[in-house]
Design an enzyme around this catalytic site. Structure first.
Site, mmCIF file in Angstrom:
data_model
loop_
_atom_site.group_PDB
_atom_site.id
_atom_site.type_symbol
_atom_site.label_atom_id
_atom_site.label_comp_id
_atom_site.label_asym_id
_atom_site.label_seq_id
_atom_site.Cartn_x
_atom_site.Cartn_y
_atom_site.Cartn_z
ATOM 1 N N PRO A 238 7.911 -4.424 10.992
ATOM 2 C CA PRO A 238 8.343 -5.734 10.503
ATOM 3 C C PRO A 238 7.567 -6.267 9.308
ATOM 4 C CG PRO A 238 6.958 -6.013 12.430
ATOM 5 C CD PRO A 238 7.105 -4.520 12.216
ATOM 6 N N CYS B 127 0.825 -1.209 0.000
ATOM 7 C CA CYS B 127 0.000 0.000 0.000
ATOM 8 C C CYS B 127 0.860 1.260 0.000
ATOM 9 C CB CYS B 127 -0.949 0.003 1.191
ATOM 10 S SG CYS B 127 -0.131 -0.088 2.796
ATOM 11 N N ASN B 128 2.130 1.141 0.380
ATOM 12 C CA ASN B 128 2.990 2.320 0.473
ATOM 13 C C ASN B 128 4.051 2.407 -0.613
ATOM 14 O OD1 ASN B 128 1.772 3.388 2.778
ATOM 15 N ND2 ASN B 128 2.923 2.014 4.096
ATOM 16 N N ARG B 129 4.202 1.365 -1.437
ATOM 17 C CA ARG B 129 5.264 1.402 -2.455
ATOM 18 C C ARG B 129 4.983 0.401 -3.569
ATOM 19 N NH1 ARG B 129 10.002 1.530 -0.400
ATOM 20 N NH2 ARG B 129 9.320 1.805 1.747
ATOM 21 N N GLN C 266 6.454 -8.987 3.362
ATOM 22 C CA GLN C 266 5.953 -8.625 2.041
ATOM 23 C C GLN C 266 7.033 -8.784 0.978
ATOM 24 O OE1 GLN C 266 4.722 -4.699 3.245
ATOM 25 N NE2 GLN C 266 2.556 -5.256 3.315
#
Length: 427
Positions: free
Chosen positions: A122, A58-60, A127
Site C-alpha cells: 500500500p 527507492c524502487n522507481r 507516495q
C-alpha cells in the site's frame, strides 16, 4: 496533447543507477518546473503548455507528462539525464517509455500495487499522492494529468476494496513481517537489524519500516552504502564489524549478504542471548549460502527461519494472489478504456469550440443585417424570410463546397456522413 510515462524501476535498473536518478523530496517541485521548461524548449509549438509530474521512490523514478512534443521519449530521457548529470547513453537502455493508454495503464497498475516489488503493497499509493500534490503545487498539473491521477486513485481504491491483492503474503519480505508478528505483539516496539544492503534487504527494510519499529539499523561492510539505505528509511547504519558488540540490542535480525561463509555463528548468538537475559530473538536468513549457522536454530530463545521456510509461507497465498491479480487487471483494463474515451472526447473540444464560434459569427452577421432592414422599414415577414434563408445558405456553404471539391472515396464518405451531421430530431 499526448500522454507519456518514462522511467525506470527495480525490474529495469540496478539500485546503483536508481540511486543516481532518484529525486529527493525537496527537489521534486523544482524538477517538475524544470521538466516543463525543458519540454517547452523542445516542443514545435512553444506556446503549448506541457504538464509534468515526477514519482521518485527507492524502487522507481518516473516522469508523467502531457505534451505536444515531436520526440517526447527522447526529450524526457535527455531531461532525466541532464538533470542528474548522467550520460544519456548510460541511462536510456534502462528506461521504459509508455505513451497514451500505456501511460494510463501503468499509472493505474503502480497505484494499485501491481508493479511493486511487494505485490499489492500500500505504500506506493501514498507516495504517488504525495508526488501529485508536489506537482500540483509546482504548477505541473493541467486538465490531462489532473484527470488521469484522480482516476488513478479511484482505480487503486477500487482494486484494493474489491480484490484481495494486499491480503496475503506475496513476497519473502511480506512473509517475514507476518512471521515476526506471530512472535511479537507489535513490531513497533522492537529494534530491527538488517545485515547487508542489497536489493533483498532494501525490500525487507522497506516492508518492516512500514510497521514503524522502535529502531531500524543497517549493518554493512561498506558503511557509506548502509548509510544511504538507512537515510531513506529513517534509520541508522553500523559497520558489520560492530555486530559482536551490538547484536544483543536487536529483537529482529534479517540477513542477506553474498558472503560464502556464515557471518553469525552459534557462539555469537549465545553471548547475545545471555546479554538479553533470554529475551527471544526473531531471525531470518535470506542468503544462499546461509549467513547464520544452522545450529543457531537449536537455541530455545531463537526463532530462525531460512529462505525455504519463508518460501513455504509465500506459497500459501499463491492461489489467492493469482485470482486477485487477474481481477485487478480486469478492473484496470476497463478503467483504462473509460479514460481513453474521455481523452478522445477531450481532443474534440477545440473542434466543437471552433464550430460554436463560427456559427455564432454567422448568426450575429445575419441578425445585424436583419436589424438594418427593419430599421429601413422593410416588411417584417420579408426580413424574417431573408434571415432564415441567409442562415441556411451560410451553414450549408462549407459542407456543399467540401462535397464538390472531394473526389472518389472521400466524396462517397462525405456523401454518407453529411446527412447524419445535419439530421434533426422531428417533434
Amino acid at each position: 496533447m499526448q500522454l507519456l510515462a518514462v522511467g525506470l524501476n527495480h525490474t529495469t535498473a540496478p539500485v546503483s543507477l536508481r540511486e543516481q536518478l532518484a529525486f529527493a523530496p525537496d527537489q521534486v517541485g523544482h524538477a517538475v518546473q524544470a521538466a516543463r521548461s525543458w519540454f517547452a524548449r523542445h516542443a514545435p509549438d512553444q506556446s503549448a503548455a506541457s504538464e509534468a509530474a515526477i514519482l521518485s521512490t527507492c524502487n522507481r523514478t518516473e516522469i508523467y507528462c502531457a505534451h505536444a512534443l515531436a520526440n517526447p521519449v527522447d526529450a524526457a530521457a535527455h531531461f532525466l539525464a541532464d538533470y542528474h548529470k548522467l550520460q544519456h547513453s548510460q541511462l536510456r537502455p534502462h528506461l521504459y517509455a509508455l505513451p497514451q493508454d500505456g501511460a494510463v495503464r501503468h499509472a493505474f497498475r503502480v497505484a494499485s500495487g501491481l508493479d511493486s516489488m511487494v505485490l499489492g503493497e500500500p505504500q506506493i499509493l501514498g507516495q504517488m499522492k504525495d508526488a501529485v500534490r508536489q506537482a500540483d503545487a509546482a504548477g505541473g498539473l493541467g486538465a490531462y494529468l489532473h484527470q488521469m491521477f484522480q482516476r488513478t486513485f479511484a482505480v487503486a481504491k477500487e482494486v484494493r476494496t474489491t480484490t484481495e491483492i494486499g491480503a496475503h503474503s506475496v513476497s519473502m519480505a511480506a512473509a517475514a513481517v507476518r512471521l515476526a508478528q506471530r512472535i511479537f505483539d507489535s513490531i513497533s516496539e522492537q529494534h530491527v537489524l538488517f545485515i547487508g544492503a542489497g536489493e533483498m534487504i532494501e525490500l525487507c527494510a522497506t516492508h518492516f519500516a512500514a510497521q514503524n519499529p522502535k529502531s531500524l539499523t543497517i549493518a554493512n561492510r561498506t558503511l557509506e552504502r548502509g548509510e544511504t539505505l538507512a537515510h531513506r528509511l529513517g534509520g541508522q547504519a553500523i559497520r558489520l564489524a560492530q555486530l559482536p558488540e551490538q547484536l544483543a540490542q536487536f529483537d529482529i535480525v534479517i540477513s542477506c549478504t553474498a558472503s560464502s561463509l556464515p557471518i553469525i555463528g552459534l557462539g555469537l548468538v549465545e553471548r547475545a542471548l545471555k546479554a538479553r537475559r533470554r529475551k527471544p530473538v526473531f531471525m531470518v536468513d535470506l542468503a544462499v549460502p546461509r549467513d547464520i549457522e544452522p545450529e543457531v536454530a537449536r537455541l530455545n530463545d531463537v526463532f530462525l527461519y531460512t529462505v525455504d521456510d519463508l518460501g513455504a509461507v509465500v506459497q500459501t497465498g499463491l492461489e489467492h494472489r493469482q485470482a486477485a491479480v487477474a481481477q485487478a487487471e480486469a478492473i484496470i483494463e476497463t478503467r483504462v478504456q473509460s479514460f481513453m474515451h474521455w481523452l478522445d472526447d477531450r481532443a474534440l473540444v477545440p473542434v466543437i469550440r471552433g464550430l460554436h464560434e463560427q456559427s455564432e459569427a454567422i448568426r450575429l452577421h445575419e441578425l445585424e443585417r436583419a436589424r438594418r432592414l427593419l430599421a429601413k422599414g422593410e416588411d417584417v415577414d420579408s426580413v424574417l424570410e431573408a434571415l432564415s434563408r441567409g442562415l441556411s445558405a451560410k451553414f450549408l456553404h462549407g459542407p456543399q463546397q467540401a462535397l464538390h471539391q472531394a473526389q472518389g472515396e472521400e466524396r462517397a464518405r462525405l456523401a454518407g456522413l453529411l446527412p447524419q451531421l445535419f439530421r434533426t430530431r422531428r417533434r
